[in-house]
Design an enzyme around this catalytic site. Structure first.
Site, short mmCIF file in Angstrom:
data_model
loop_
_atom_site.label_atom_id
_atom_site.label_comp_id
_atom_site.label_asym_id
_atom_site.label_seq_id
_atom_site.Cartn_x
_atom_site.Cartn_y
_atom_site.Cartn_z
N ASP A 51 3.43 -36.56 -44.98
CA ASP A 51 2.39 -35.53 -44.83
C ASP A 51 1.03 -36.20 -44.60
O ASP A 51 0.02 -35.51 -44.40
CB ASP A 51 2.37 -34.55 -46.01
N SER A 52 1.02 -37.54 -44.57
CA SER A 52 -0.18 -38.26 -44.11
C SER A 52 -0.47 -37.91 -42.66
O SER A 52 -1.54 -38.22 -42.14
CB SER A 52 0.01 -39.78 -44.26
N ASP A 90 8.55 -35.38 -45.55
CA ASP A 90 7.78 -34.88 -46.69
C ASP A 90 7.75 -33.36 -46.73
O ASP A 90 7.48 -32.72 -45.70
CB ASP A 90 6.32 -35.36 -46.57
N LYS A 120 11.28 -35.66 -49.06
CA LYS A 120 10.53 -36.30 -50.16
C LYS A 120 9.57 -35.27 -50.72
O LYS A 120 9.02 -34.46 -49.98
CB LYS A 120 9.75 -37.52 -49.64
N GLU A 122 6.46 -34.82 -54.09
CA GLU A 122 5.64 -35.52 -55.08
C GLU A 122 5.77 -34.88 -56.46
O GLU A 122 5.88 -33.64 -56.54
CB GLU A 122 4.16 -35.48 -54.65
N GLU A 189 3.41 -45.19 -55.73
CA GLU A 189 2.17 -45.42 -54.97
C GLU A 189 1.03 -45.84 -55.88
O GLU A 189 0.72 -45.16 -56.87
CB GLU A 189 1.80 -44.13 -54.19
O1 KIV Z 1 2.67 -39.22 -46.50
C1 KIV Z 1 2.83 -40.45 -46.57
O2 KIV Z 1 2.54 -41.21 -45.63
C2 KIV Z 1 3.37 -41.00 -47.80
C3 KIV Z 1 3.40 -42.49 -47.95
C4 KIV Z 1 2.06 -43.00 -48.26
C5 KIV Z 1 4.39 -42.92 -48.95
O3 KIV Z 1 3.76 -40.27 -48.66
#
Ligand code: KIV
Length: 271
Positions: A51-52, A90, A120, A122, A189
């Protein structure tokens, strides 16, 4: 490094075997077809559709604004470029925190619409019920502890997490809970290397670190950071392997010059 075309697809079982054999796991983010194809052909084990994307693709300050449908668009593009790597997608902020049914629905939507191989999300013990439910439906889940950017407004800062004993103890507890809930791997992280080492040793499942030291079972970096596309971001944990920003600027400036001077296209570059 050339990659053997006969190499089998990476699965969650492969990752477990890698941990057992002490073989480190490589993971990088990607958000589109072209980069995913290059990374897959380079031999990366896991591609994370992070989600980055909210930051590096859409230009938002945080990961909060990106939607489930936008993540699905990125993941669909990535999956089209991949033939070997494991693709993890994510779940974005607001698509799973409500309750375990919402989490399950979002996970299923991602799997059905993208062809990704895992999701994934969080968070620690609060997400354990959702993780169990998603895993029971047949969807592999990667956990994410330590600095969890979707909670940035709760933390108020992106500095190292779990430096204090209380938070470190909670993180160790959360890691075990997520393993018991059925996660196949955990991202750690920005936590102290010593804590990440303890967690990695205590778990059966692999840990993938970002700013969490060398004892994790694998490492992940955001592609824009490690390729030097985003040069403003220079945390201590980042190793920058290219300066693409500089290289692209040079190439585009040369192109502009060639166009302005009538040098491009030349005789051979026209019909
Ligand atoms: O969204 C992302 O890029 C991440 C990584 C930093 C692990 O969750």
């Amino acid at each position: 490094m050339s990659v053997n075309k006969e190499i089998k697809k990476i699965t969650t079982n492969t990752l477990q075997k890698m941990k057992t054999a002490g073989e480190k796991i490589s993971m990088i983010t990607a958000y589109d077809f072209s980069f995913a194809q290059i990374f897959d052909k380079s031999g990366i084990d896991i591609i994370l559709v992070g989600d980055s994307a909210s930051n590096v693709m859409a230009g938002h300050e945080t990961t909060l604004p990106i939607t489930l449908d936008q993540m699905i668009y990125h993941a669909q593009s990535v999956v089209r470029g991949v033939s070997r790597s494991l693709v993890v997608v994510d779940l974005p902020f607001g698509s799973y925190q409500g309750n375990s049914r919402e989490a399950l629905n979002s996970a299923i939507k991602v799997m059905k619409e993208t062809g990704g191989h895992a999701i994934k999300l969080e968070g620690g013990e609060h997400e354990a019920e959702s993780i169990k439910r998603i895993v029971n439906s047949g969807v592999p889940v990667m956990g994410h502890l330590g600095l969890t950017p979707q909670s940035i407004y709760k933390f108020g800062t992106y500095t190292v997490r779990a430096k204090e004993e209380i938070e470190a103890e909670q993180l160790k507890k959360d890691a075990l809970l997520l393993q018991e809930a059925g996660c196949f791997a955990l991202v750690l992280e920005k936590i102290p290397a010593k804590l990440a080492a303890e967690v990695s040793i205590s778990l059966r499942i692999p840990t993938i670190g970002i700013g969490a030291g060398g004892a994790c079972d694998g490492q992940v970096l955001v592609m824009h950071d490690m390729l030097g596309i985003n040069t403003a971001f220079k945390p201590r944990f980042l190793r920058q392997y290219l300066n693409m920003s500089e290289q692209i600027t040079g190439a585009v400036q040369q192109y502009i010059k060639d166009v302005k001077e009538g040098d491009f296209p030349n005789e051979e570059e026209q019909y």
